[in-house]
Design an enzyme around this catalytic site. Structure first.
Site, PDB file in Angstrom:
ATOM      1  N   LYS A   1       0.863  -1.190   0.000  1.00 50.40           N
ATOM      2  CA  LYS A   1       0.000   0.000   0.000  1.00 50.40           C
ATOM      3  C   LYS A   1       0.897   1.237   0.000  1.00 50.40           C
ATOM      4  CE  LYS A   1      -4.283   1.447   2.306  1.00 50.40           C
ATOM      5  NZ  LYS A   1      -5.136   1.608   1.127  1.00 50.40           N
TER       6      LYS A   1
HETATM    7  N1  PMP Z   1      -7.652  -2.240  -2.925  1.00 54.44           N
HETATM    8  C1  PMP Z   1      -7.178  -0.989  -2.844  1.00 54.44           C
HETATM    9  C2  PMP Z   1      -6.464  -0.400  -4.012  1.00 54.44           C
HETATM   10  C3  PMP Z   1      -7.364  -0.249  -1.655  1.00 54.44           C
HETATM   11  O1  PMP Z   1      -6.902   1.001  -1.571  1.00 54.44           O
HETATM   12  C4  PMP Z   1      -8.067  -0.822  -0.576  1.00 54.44           C
HETATM   13  C5  PMP Z   1      -8.296  -0.026   0.670  1.00 54.44           C
HETATM   14  N2  PMP Z   1      -7.239  -0.163   1.577  1.00 54.44           N
HETATM   15  C6  PMP Z   1      -8.531  -2.129  -0.719  1.00 54.44           C
HETATM   16  C7  PMP Z   1      -8.309  -2.814  -1.900  1.00 54.44           C
HETATM   17  C8  PMP Z   1      -9.230  -2.824   0.407  1.00 54.44           C
HETATM   18  O2  PMP Z   1      -8.312  -3.134   1.418  1.00 54.44           O
HETATM   19  P1  PMP Z   1      -8.777  -3.222   2.944  1.00 54.44           P
HETATM   20  O3  PMP Z   1      -9.941  -4.120   2.967  1.00 54.44           O
HETATM   21  O4  PMP Z   1      -7.609  -3.803   3.657  1.00 54.44           O
HETATM   22  O5  PMP Z   1      -9.104  -1.849   3.362  1.00 54.44           O
END
Ligand code: PMP
Length: 309
Positions: free
Chosen positions: A152
């Site tokens: 991320k």
């Molecule tokens: N994909 C992307 C590109 C994201 O930014 C997010 C948000 N964090 C998610 C998927 C979902 O991840 P999470 O469930 O861990 O928030």
């Protein structure tokens, strides 16, 4: 208040200079964590924060950043931060580890590192009650050979921003990105699930998704609560048109039904039964109302929980 390089300080005092490396080159990694206010318990519950900090560590490792604290300390700092802010509402927590050097030169090595956690009151990220409309983005999801979507990293979010704004300018709510080889990857900030021929299907990590914590939660809930096995497999764009249900999920977005893709109604065009059931189960879990998953939530305030279900 926020936690900024080792101290709790007022948010307006947590400032970085314009030459900061991460601001110039996107060399930072971050998390988005939610905490939910339970009015009946008068308690704020943070959802799966340890798992978020584990992912932050993996993202940081990719950027050659070392986090300043171990997982338990990061969780304790987050709890303390929320307590100091005295929030009695739903909250979004944003930890960021970043390259702090103020110099010209794109690289990862030999740089100073910074770390911040801030938290803001937060409602719905997407207005989703009746389902959203989406388009397939003309922007492809960034490939692992260019920059790793499973980490991320702030810089990678240009990919998401291009897709999201393209969708908004086309009059719809969300963008679904395909991989370079044309498989469904994910939304701009959400993972994707589809009900296809009675199966719940979701793209695998190798299709350049961020491996979401909500995605993992949905996989657990589908298996435990709906008795459905989730299949991780590559999904074609046109499969979505014929799906009975499609939904997006993420910490910010929560569970978002998709009622239309590329101007084609999905299923009946209404919120489907599986999406609805997952959405309800998810809300119970994140609010700490489902005691089977109580270990996923951590209480911010020191009060005895009133066990009611
Ligand atoms: N994909 C992307 C590109 C994201 O930014 C997010 C948000 N964090 C998610 C998927 C979902 O991840 P999470 O469930 O861990 O928030």
């Amino acid at each position: 208040m926020c936690y900024f390089n080792g101290e709790f300080v007022p948010l307006q005092d947590a400032k970085i200079g314009v030459m900061t490396h991460a601001f110039n080159y996107g060399t930072a990694c971050f998390e988005g964590i939610r905490a939910y206010w339970s009015a009946d318990e008068r308690q704020l519950h943070v959802f799966r924060q340890a798992d978020h900090f584990d992912r932050l560590r993996r993202s940081a490792h990719t950027l050659m950043i070392s986090l300043p604290h171990d997982r338990d300390t990061l969780c304790a700092i987050t709890t303390e931060l929320l307590r100091r802010n005295g929030f009695e509402t739903d909250v979004y927590v944003r930890p960021l580890a970043y390259m702090a050097s103020e110099l010209i030169g794109v690289r990862l090595h030999n740089l100073d590192q910074g770390f911040v956690i801030y938290a803001v009151p937060f409602g719905d990220y997407i207005e989703a009650a009746g389902g959203v409309r989406a388009i397939t983005s003309s922007w492809r999801r960034i490939d692992d050979t260019a920059a790793p979507a499973r980490a991320k990293l702030t810089g990678i979010y240009v990919n998401s921003a291009l897709a999201k704004t393209e969708a908004a300018l086309n009059g719809v709510d969300e963008a679904i990105m395909l991989t370079d080889d044309g498989h469904v990857s994910e939304g701009s900030a959400e993972n994707l699930f589809a009900v296809i021929a009675g199966e719940l299907v979701t793209p695998p990590p190798s299709d350049n998704i961020l491996v979401g914590i909500t995605r993992d939660t949905v996989i657990h809930l589908a298996e435990d609560r709906l008795d459905m096995t989730v299949r991780e497999r590559s999904v074609d764009r046109s499969e979505l048109y014929g799906a009975d249900e499609v939904f997006l999920c993420g910490t910010g977005a929560q569970i978002v039904p998709v009622r239309e893709i590329d101007r084609r109604a999905i299923g009946t065009g209404q919120v489907g039964p599986i999406t609805r059931a997952i959405g309800r189960a998810y809300m119970d879990v994140v609010h700490g109302r489902d005691w089977r998953y109580r270990s996923w939530v951590s209480a911010v305030y020191q009060r005895e929980p009133a066990r009611s279900s």
